[in-house]
Design a protein around this motif. Sequence first.
Motif, PDB file in Angstrom:
ATOM      1  N   PHE A   1      72.931  13.224  52.083  1.00 50.26           N
ATOM      2  CA  PHE A   1      72.210  14.148  51.188  1.00 50.26           C
ATOM      3  C   PHE A   1      72.979  14.248  49.871  1.00 50.26           C
ATOM      4  O   PHE A   1      74.165  14.553  49.859  1.00 50.26           O
ATOM      5  CB  PHE A   1      72.081  15.519  51.846  1.00 50.26           C
ATOM      6  CG  PHE A   1      71.189  16.459  51.094  1.00 50.26           C
ATOM      7  CD1 PHE A   1      69.821  16.267  51.110  1.00 50.26           C
ATOM      8  CD2 PHE A   1      71.715  17.511  50.373  1.00 50.26           C
ATOM      9  CE1 PHE A   1      68.978  17.125  50.415  1.00 50.26           C
ATOM     10  CE2 PHE A   1      70.888  18.371  49.679  1.00 50.26           C
ATOM     11  CZ  PHE A   1      69.514  18.182  49.694  1.00 50.26           C
ATOM     12  N   ASN A   2      72.271  14.014  48.788  1.00 54.03           N
ATOM     13  CA  ASN A   2      72.942  13.784  47.511  1.00 54.03           C
ATOM     14  C   ASN A   2      72.136  14.426  46.381  1.00 54.03           C
ATOM     15  O   ASN A   2      70.931  14.164  46.261  1.00 54.03           O
ATOM     16  CB  ASN A   2      73.013  12.252  47.322  1.00 54.03           C
ATOM     17  CG  ASN A   2      73.707  11.841  46.065  1.00 54.03           C
ATOM     18  OD1 ASN A   2      73.668  12.542  45.054  1.00 54.03           O
ATOM     19  ND2 ASN A   2      74.348  10.706  46.122  1.00 54.03           N
ATOM     20  N   PRO A   3      72.769  15.265  45.560  1.00 56.61           N
ATOM     21  CA  PRO A   3      72.004  15.940  44.499  1.00 56.61           C
ATOM     22  C   PRO A   3      71.347  14.979  43.509  1.00 56.61           C
ATOM     23  O   PRO A   3      70.289  15.296  42.957  1.00 56.61           O
ATOM     24  CB  PRO A   3      73.044  16.828  43.805  1.00 56.61           C
ATOM     25  CG  PRO A   3      74.368  16.367  44.297  1.00 56.61           C
ATOM     26  CD  PRO A   3      74.158  15.710  45.606  1.00 56.61           C
ATOM     27  N   ASP A   4      71.945  13.819  43.280  1.00 58.80           N
ATOM     28  CA  ASP A   4      71.306  12.843  42.386  1.00 58.80           C
ATOM     29  C   ASP A   4      69.972  12.392  42.974  1.00 58.80           C
ATOM     30  O   ASP A   4      68.985  12.222  42.250  1.00 58.80           O
ATOM     31  CB  ASP A   4      72.208  11.623  42.174  1.00 58.80           C
ATOM     32  CG  ASP A   4      73.425  11.961  41.335  1.00 58.80           C
ATOM     33  OD1 ASP A   4      73.355  12.931  40.552  1.00 58.80           O
ATOM     34  OD2 ASP A   4      74.449  11.271  41.481  1.00 58.80           O
TER      35      ASP A   4
ATOM     36  N   ARG B   1      67.325  15.082  42.649  1.00 57.67           N
ATOM     37  CA  ARG B   1      66.735  15.100  41.303  1.00 57.67           C
ATOM     38  C   ARG B   1      65.784  13.924  41.106  1.00 57.67           C
ATOM     39  O   ARG B   1      64.841  14.010  40.326  1.00 57.67           O
ATOM     40  CB  ARG B   1      67.837  15.057  40.238  1.00 57.67           C
ATOM     41  CG  ARG B   1      68.729  16.294  40.231  1.00 57.67           C
ATOM     42  CD  ARG B   1      69.671  16.275  39.034  1.00 57.67           C
ATOM     43  NE  ARG B   1      70.679  17.308  39.136  1.00 57.67           N
ATOM     44  CZ  ARG B   1      71.910  17.117  39.610  1.00 57.67           C
ATOM     45  NH1 ARG B   1      72.294  15.931  40.022  1.00 57.67           N
ATOM     46  NH2 ARG B   1      72.764  18.130  39.672  1.00 57.67           N
TER      47      ARG B   1
ATOM     48  N   LEU C   1      68.744  23.727  41.532  1.00 61.65           N
ATOM     49  CA  LEU C   1      69.254  22.362  41.337  1.00 61.65           C
ATOM     50  C   LEU C   1      68.261  21.525  40.548  1.00 61.65           C
ATOM     51  O   LEU C   1      68.649  20.696  39.725  1.00 61.65           O
ATOM     52  CB  LEU C   1      69.514  21.724  42.710  1.00 61.65           C
ATOM     53  CG  LEU C   1      69.991  20.278  42.702  1.00 61.65           C
ATOM     54  CD1 LEU C   1      71.421  20.192  42.202  1.00 61.65           C
ATOM     55  CD2 LEU C   1      69.884  19.662  44.092  1.00 61.65           C
TER      56      LEU C   1
END
Lengths: 229, 455
Positions: free
Chosen positions: B149-152, B155, B222
């Motif tokens: 799981f990755n914020p990039d 987005r 986010l």
Amino acid sequence: MDDLTFDLNQTPLRQVNQFLHDNLQQYAGQPVRIFHPNGAHNIAVGVNAPIEIDIFGHTGYYTAGMNQLANITIHGNAGPGVAENMMSGRVHVKGFASVSAGASAHGGLLIIDGDASLRCGISLKGADIVVGGNVGSFSAFMAQAGRMVICGNTGDALGDSLYEAVIYVRGTIKSLGADAQVEPMADQDYEAVNELLTKADFTFDPNEFQRIASAKQLYHWNADANQEY
Amino acid sequence: MNDSLHRLFFLEESAGYNRHILNYIQNAAAHGLYEIRGLGAKRRLPHFDDLVFLGASLSRYPLEGYREKCVTKTTLGTRYASKPIELEMPITIAGMSFGSLSANVKEALGRAATQVGTSTTTGDGGMTPEERRSSKTLIYQCLPSRYGFNPDDVRRADAIEIVIGQGAKPGGGGMLLGQKVNPRVAAMRTLPEGVDQRSACRHPDWTGPDDLTIKIQELRELTDWQKPIYVKIGASRPFNDVKLAVHAGADVVVVDGMQGGTAATQSVFIEHVGIPTLAAVRQAVDALEDMNMKGKVQLIVSGGIRTGADVAKALAIGADAVSIGQAILMSLGCNSDTYIQNGAHHSAVDDYHALGTAPGYCHHCHTGKCPVGVTTQDEQLEKRLEPDVGARRVKNYLQTLNMELTTIARACGKQNVHHLEREDLVALTIEAAAMARVPLAGTNWIPGYTTAIHL
């Protein structure tokens, strides 16, 4: 905006976070200061720039959640899930942290000067966590990668169902979780503890720590360990 | 008739201890191990097949199938997100992980979804670049395991689906056996290669609906409140769970019934935990109506959706869209006796036999030895599913479902599939009438209601 100071009594959180997401590269080197958090949730979530952020006061859930690159300091206590899923950067809690600190964090460094509550480092994926005080039960549950340095004592079931993460504990361990075991410290362990203590600005002696890691008995299905899963 | 045939003919199997349950007991006694398998529930459950539509005749006016258009456009996530999801059809592809499925399959799903104007969904293990590139609309799952799981990636996604549970195993975690954890899967999931993956049954950083409210807000912060937030629940107490998800701030609720598939979990879970999709849909709709949120929060239904009729029935009961996983895999060739490679059909029968199964009976997704290259990470086996071939088959399947859906809708006099309503349905069994709360066919009786209704 020239003034990088926000007062959450005056400015909505959405506006502050939007600022932290937009065009921050141009402010690199200038500290962002946030006053009167008053336990607000989701402060400085999703920051993705190498900037300094100082939050003066106590914060609610998920402060600095999913942080990338930023150096965020909370001058107070942090609520549940501080620095959850952090990817990189550094989050420093000057006070205490509530449950699930650093949950599933993939990278970066989380420092907690005081105690951390239950499930600190749960599902850790590669970040480093240094806790100056004690941690609660089920800390590092299912932690897969990364390092935890606990300068105080631990609650029950430390390191339950660990994979490759390693925990270093200075104080007493109330109980170990399934498949966790105490192992001898090697040279690289002392070096790791020393490195992380130095980064966190603690002066404890690495020789006082013991290493906890996975016994790897649950790496492959074992029908005779049915209550361990 | 010789003696042996005579004996066989008159042998009587015990209902309580038939060959199926005998086999189960003997396996448990021999191995001390419960069965872990893929696929969804095998036994017959009350389902959409137990409902039929009341096509228009005199009291209702049908639309001409070949001349009058029927709208299928579907919008999801209108409650808070500044960028809702716009789809050409109310049929989406459910979350299925890279790791469980091969990279070729994930790419094929993305291409097919893009071609027909719908969305596909990531799964445990995170988002692959191939999947993002090939999918115009991609839903990114936030699962309890948080593998990859990755914020990039958040987005880069078009919506975020917080997975609370799965229809095949509400309340359960996962156990993906190590044979599917190859170097790429291991790296994405931060696991050593080849170890059994134990997935948590609940999210690590929140414990209940009040926390979920804040979690949703975190994900909105986010993404600057642009992306819709879905909440997916495994159907067990959908009335209460849907209400709590809506209360927590979900834009879209996904309810997954017990016919939903899985890559690998305990068979006892698949067959004995959760409630059928048919029962779940009506309860979920009741919850939205009770909160006056019908139309404001969208409902996606999944778990055993196979045909255009299933889609139409789910919509008629009150869903805004459906999501399909297992049947999509079957459209790719799951359980088929052949696979297509380099333009030619090849038999996979021997490979099924080597697994101890046969085409049409296979549930060996967890082994990673899928004979048709769908649920595998084996370098050779995954080549049996070429992305362009897979994409074409999935596209054909989705188009067929959509055509069937509009055919039924027009027969019921609807120029928009979202105008299908409960009044268009009756039930063939008392169980289905009670669960879907529509009248038993030929009567005006809904079990549980003391006052008869009049159609």
